[in-house]
Design a protein around this motif. Sequence first.
Motif, short mmCIF file in Angstrom:
data_model
loop_
_atom_site.label_atom_id
_atom_site.label_comp_id
_atom_site.label_asym_id
_atom_site.label_seq_id
_atom_site.Cartn_x
_atom_site.Cartn_y
_atom_site.Cartn_z
N LEU A 88 33.36 63.92 27.56
CA LEU A 88 33.05 62.71 27.16
C LEU A 88 33.24 61.45 27.51
CD1 LEU A 88 33.59 64.05 23.29
CD2 LEU A 88 31.46 63.59 24.32
N THR A 89 34.76 61.10 27.82
CA THR A 89 35.05 59.88 28.22
C THR A 89 34.68 59.54 29.59
OG1 THR A 89 37.34 60.60 28.76
CG2 THR A 89 37.07 59.64 26.75
N GLN A 90 34.83 60.88 30.45
CA GLN A 90 34.46 60.64 31.93
C GLN A 90 32.80 60.40 32.03
OE1 GLN A 90 36.07 63.95 33.93
NE2 GLN A 90 38.19 63.04 33.62
N THR A 91 32.00 61.09 31.10
CA THR A 91 30.65 60.83 31.29
C THR A 91 30.25 59.17 30.93
OG1 THR A 91 30.06 62.95 30.83
CG2 THR A 91 28.41 61.52 30.34
N VAL A 92 31.02 58.76 29.84
CA VAL A 92 30.68 57.41 29.53
C VAL A 92 31.00 56.38 30.77
CG1 VAL A 92 31.12 55.43 27.99
CG2 VAL A 92 30.90 57.77 27.08
N SER A 93 32.38 56.81 31.16
CA SER A 93 32.74 56.03 32.47
C SER A 93 31.72 56.00 33.53
CB SER A 93 33.98 56.42 32.97
OG SER A 93 34.84 56.38 31.84
N GLU A 94 31.37 57.31 34.00
CA GLU A 94 30.17 57.38 34.93
C GLU A 94 28.88 56.66 34.88
OE1 GLU A 94 29.54 61.53 35.63
OE2 GLU A 94 28.15 61.40 37.16
N ILE A 95 28.34 57.04 33.56
CA ILE A 95 27.09 56.37 33.39
C ILE A 95 27.33 54.80 33.26
CG2 ILE A 95 25.12 56.18 31.60
CD1 ILE A 95 25.60 59.09 31.29
N ASN A 96 28.24 54.24 32.73
CA ASN A 96 28.81 52.88 32.59
C ASN A 96 27.86 52.15 31.95
OD1 ASN A 96 30.39 50.64 32.69
ND2 ASN A 96 29.99 50.31 34.87
N PRO A 97 27.32 52.51 30.39
CA PRO A 97 26.44 51.67 29.81
C PRO A 97 26.71 50.40 29.43
CG PRO A 97 27.55 53.29 28.18
CD PRO A 97 27.90 53.56 29.86
N GLU A 98 26.12 49.34 28.99
CA GLU A 98 26.61 48.36 28.43
C GLU A 98 26.99 48.43 27.08
OE1 GLU A 98 23.05 45.49 28.79
OE2 GLU A 98 23.14 45.47 30.92
N GLU A 99 26.65 49.27 26.42
CA GLU A 99 26.98 49.63 25.01
C GLU A 99 26.89 51.16 24.69
OE1 GLU A 99 25.55 46.79 22.33
OE2 GLU A 99 25.89 47.82 20.55
N LEU A 100 27.90 51.49 24.02
CA LEU A 100 27.95 52.94 23.73
C LEU A 100 27.87 53.08 22.10
CD1 LEU A 100 29.06 55.89 24.30
CD2 LEU A 100 31.30 55.27 23.82
N TRP A 101 26.67 53.82 21.79
CA TRP A 101 26.59 54.20 20.37
C TRP A 101 26.93 55.61 19.98
CZ3 TRP A 101 21.07 52.18 19.09
CH2 TRP A 101 20.99 50.70 18.97
N ILE A 102 27.64 56.04 18.92
CA ILE A 102 28.24 57.19 18.80
C ILE A 102 27.59 57.96 17.48
CG2 ILE A 102 30.44 58.76 18.50
CD1 ILE A 102 31.85 55.93 19.53
N THR A 103 26.89 59.03 17.82
CA THR A 103 26.13 59.63 16.67
C THR A 103 27.02 60.22 15.81
OG1 THR A 103 25.65 61.53 18.28
CG2 THR A 103 23.92 59.80 17.82
N HIS A 104 27.42 61.75 16.09
CA HIS A 104 27.84 62.58 14.78
C HIS A 104 29.25 63.14 15.66
CE1 HIS A 104 25.03 64.77 17.22
NE2 HIS A 104 25.91 66.03 17.04
N GLY A 105 30.21 63.45 14.72
CA GLY A 105 31.41 64.14 15.19
C GLY A 105 32.70 63.05 14.90
N ARG A 106 33.56 62.86 15.94
CA ARG A 106 34.86 62.13 15.84
C ARG A 106 34.46 60.70 16.43
NH1 ARG A 106 38.20 64.52 12.32
NH2 ARG A 106 39.11 62.45 12.89
N ASP A 107 33.58 60.20 15.55
CA ASP A 107 33.42 58.82 15.91
C ASP A 107 34.34 57.68 16.17
OD1 ASP A 107 33.61 58.31 13.47
OD2 ASP A 107 31.57 58.06 12.96
N ASP A 108 35.40 57.88 15.25
CA ASP A 108 36.54 57.02 15.44
C ASP A 108 37.29 56.96 16.48
OD1 ASP A 108 37.33 59.45 14.39
OD2 ASP A 108 38.20 58.83 12.72
N ALA A 109 37.45 58.06 17.17
CA ALA A 109 38.45 58.23 18.20
C ALA A 109 37.74 57.76 19.67
CB ALA A 109 38.87 59.76 18.50
N LEU A 110 36.41 58.13 19.60
CA LEU A 110 35.89 57.67 20.78
C LEU A 110 35.42 56.15 20.67
CD1 LEU A 110 34.54 58.94 23.32
CD2 LEU A 110 32.46 59.20 22.11
N ALA A 111 35.31 55.71 19.43
CA ALA A 111 35.23 54.25 19.21
C ALA A 111 36.31 53.48 19.79
CB ALA A 111 35.06 53.90 18.03
#
Lengths: 536, 341
Positions: free
Chosen positions: B294-317
């Motif tokens: 999860l974290t490597q994918t966000v880093s790789e895609i490197n979006p301007e903003e990350l929105w988190i849908t379902h699951g453990r949103d608090d930790a990813l945020a």
Amino acid sequence: MQTFAELLDRLILTPSRQARVRILRAYLAATPDPDRGWALAAIAGGLKLPGLRPGLIRTLASTRLDPVLFSLSYDYVGDLAETVSLLWPARPGANRTPSLSEVVAGLQSAAPDERAQRLEIWLDSLSVSGRYALLKLSSGRLRIGASKRLALQAAAELGTHPIEEIEEIWHGLSPPYEDLFAWLEDRGQRPGEATPAGFRPVMLAHAAAPEFEPGRRLADTIDPEIYAAEWKWDGVRIQLVRERDVQRLYTRTGEDVTDAFPELMDEIGLTGRMDGELLIRGPDGEPAPFAEVQKRLGRRTISVREAARRPAFIRSYDLLDSDGQDLRLLPFRERRERLERLVPTLRPDRIDLSPLVGFSGAGELEALRRQPPQPAIEGLMLKRWDSPYMAGRPAGQWFKWKRDPCLIDAVMMYAQRGHGRRSGAFSDFTFGVWTSTPEGDRLTPVGKTYFGFTDEELVRLDRHVRETTVDRFGPVHSLATGPHQGLVLEVAFDAVQRSTRHRSGLAMRFPRIHRIRWDKPAGEADRLETLAAMIP
Amino acid sequence: MIRPEDLLHPTPFGLYCPPMDAYIDPVRSVERAIVTHGHSDHARAGHLSVLATPETLAAMAIRYGEGFTRVRQPAAYGESVSVGETRLTLLPAGHVLGSAQVLVEHKGLRMICTGDYKRRPDPTCVPFEPVACHILISEATFALPVFRHPDPEVEIRRLLTSLAGFPERTHLVGAYAFGKAQRVIRLLRLAGYDEPIIVHGALEGLNELYERFDVTLGPLERVPDARLKRSEASSRPGRIVIAPPSAMRTRWADRFADPLLAFASGWMTIRQRARAAGVELALAISDHADWLELTQTVSEINPEELWITHGRDDALARWAELEGRRARPLRLIGYEEEHGE
């Protein structure tokens, strides 16, 4: 360390007791000394290591991970050792993995300020399950669902000696038990003289209600010719023994609690071993409610003042040996007669006799069970007059027949993820009842429980929490409640008492969910006055 | 430029795209649905039209019958559909057969909803394709640092080792009927296991679906009939049986010889979870991304903003905050944690 880690993993996941004994036996048979002895000690609870405080382990984890992410993880997993073992970032190419004996020796010899460093080096070198085993070991408590009895059973099965023989010498042995294994494997003498005042395994009762012979209600089957009846006292089951001038007090699992009750170590006149209930004497001279016993049990040692304020005494109900003679094979009737002769010769403020409850028929007994004369009674015990004193829970000998629980309808107010087996799901529930306030009726929390529901119900409860959460305070979720909103839980409990520690002013004993009232509107749940009226 | 919220925003029905008047994985019946994959909490019956990959549409037809929707709009990976100035493209997500990410573009703004996804190689589906975007809307089922799934090959090896060690017991493997079951079968085949595998009746239609899309599962056998007199032969000692988790704890399982319960799921990383499920052999095989993925994918895609849908949103945020990334939990409801795992 890796084989020990695999052993723990398998013990944790194997549901059948028999299979767990087999797994542990196979480990003990295949593992060389001294590793297997340390493993046996760890599982049987005989390993005394300078326990690492949970705080130290947390501090160590925070050097590798953000504290907020750590808390979120810990809250989810519910077990510190497991959390750290899972999130510890591995360092490939770290040192070779230590053996179990090296870890034990290392923990024993490390100066307090060296422990964290040693732990860190080991954590780097181990796999997830190895880290888990290491942290469990160094926290001092394994808590893997394998009891001392299970561990000794597995050891006994290495050879031909029954478990009782091991239990009788166990208190005199020390890890890594090389002498014990030598004896079990027919390579050596029976180790140690049987220690004076060692523990003997206790005899336990089966729950009686609602029937104890198939198809016949309990009340229809009790014959005073066959059964003796006694009150079931709501204290702590203990064994008091004095042998060769050594006096000891044990709990029913064999834990030595001698130091916690110094007043019972006075000269009381006993030479032998008795089974009974440890109770605290209330100001009226009668046994105090269980909450008072609990206050003293939690402490390892106790001040003279505290001991005087809450004096302990033993209400005795069985005699296992007397003046060096083992009485366990005698029928209960004879043991009882000896006990009745013995007790009047002992210090009366320290030991008294649990009276027999006379009855002519079952109906009379049932009425007594429903309305016991004292709050410290939680029901009746029925013992066959001809029962010998047998270790464990033999069938058809002793029965406990508890008073019916009290019931109250309460509303679920807060929920928290469970620990241990139930981690991950919301399974710790705080519930409340209605009370009047200047702003109208409000819920006030009266208790907390994580018992009394099936796994299927747990799934539904968990969903209810997730769907009705309105706020979060750390791990605690606050739920939507109101006259038409909220889930009603029918809560069963053994007793309720006044308490200054709880906001409601009341404390419930052993509350558990009796039924989930998906159908009942929250506004119809009970009021605080109803609960208060149940105080004995 | 259009505001991101005007292109996609959360509603009680699911993520809504106003210019297309369509919902992504709606949890109630709607006119236009875009369905990322065939798991039942994402793909529901009763929408007027469904846009999805041909594999997902076929899976929905098997689960709900051919009449699950009035209009099927198949869109293969990489194929775009335009409504006015808004363009939608489905991209492989690597979760299960046919699973897709949804790329929505409007006048230069690019938003991607990952749907459920993973990055590990999976022999039963097309791998996740990372594509640049302004807003990445990510799932977070296993978004806690404790979730670091082991290699699935290692877990399959453990299953085979147990089978060799306990040949008198039937190894009953719980696996979600769509995706996980076929992946476990395929992994067993790749590990060299070529005995017939016994499968629960609920898997049969889906197994055929995989075969139809060229995922070879090897010899499969039906579950022996419970009415047969229990015998050595019918209780299948030493064999592997694959069944949906719901069947494992029922009378259905009684027909097998001293069944050893295994469970293939990302949740099995946590011992206490496995213990609570009464599982003797916990196989941590997941169809969702773990913490590192999860974290490597966000880093790789490197979006301007990350929105988190379902699951453990608090930790990813929290992770995003530490990384200095803009992130926002959407708190979508209706997607069950356990589904698809």
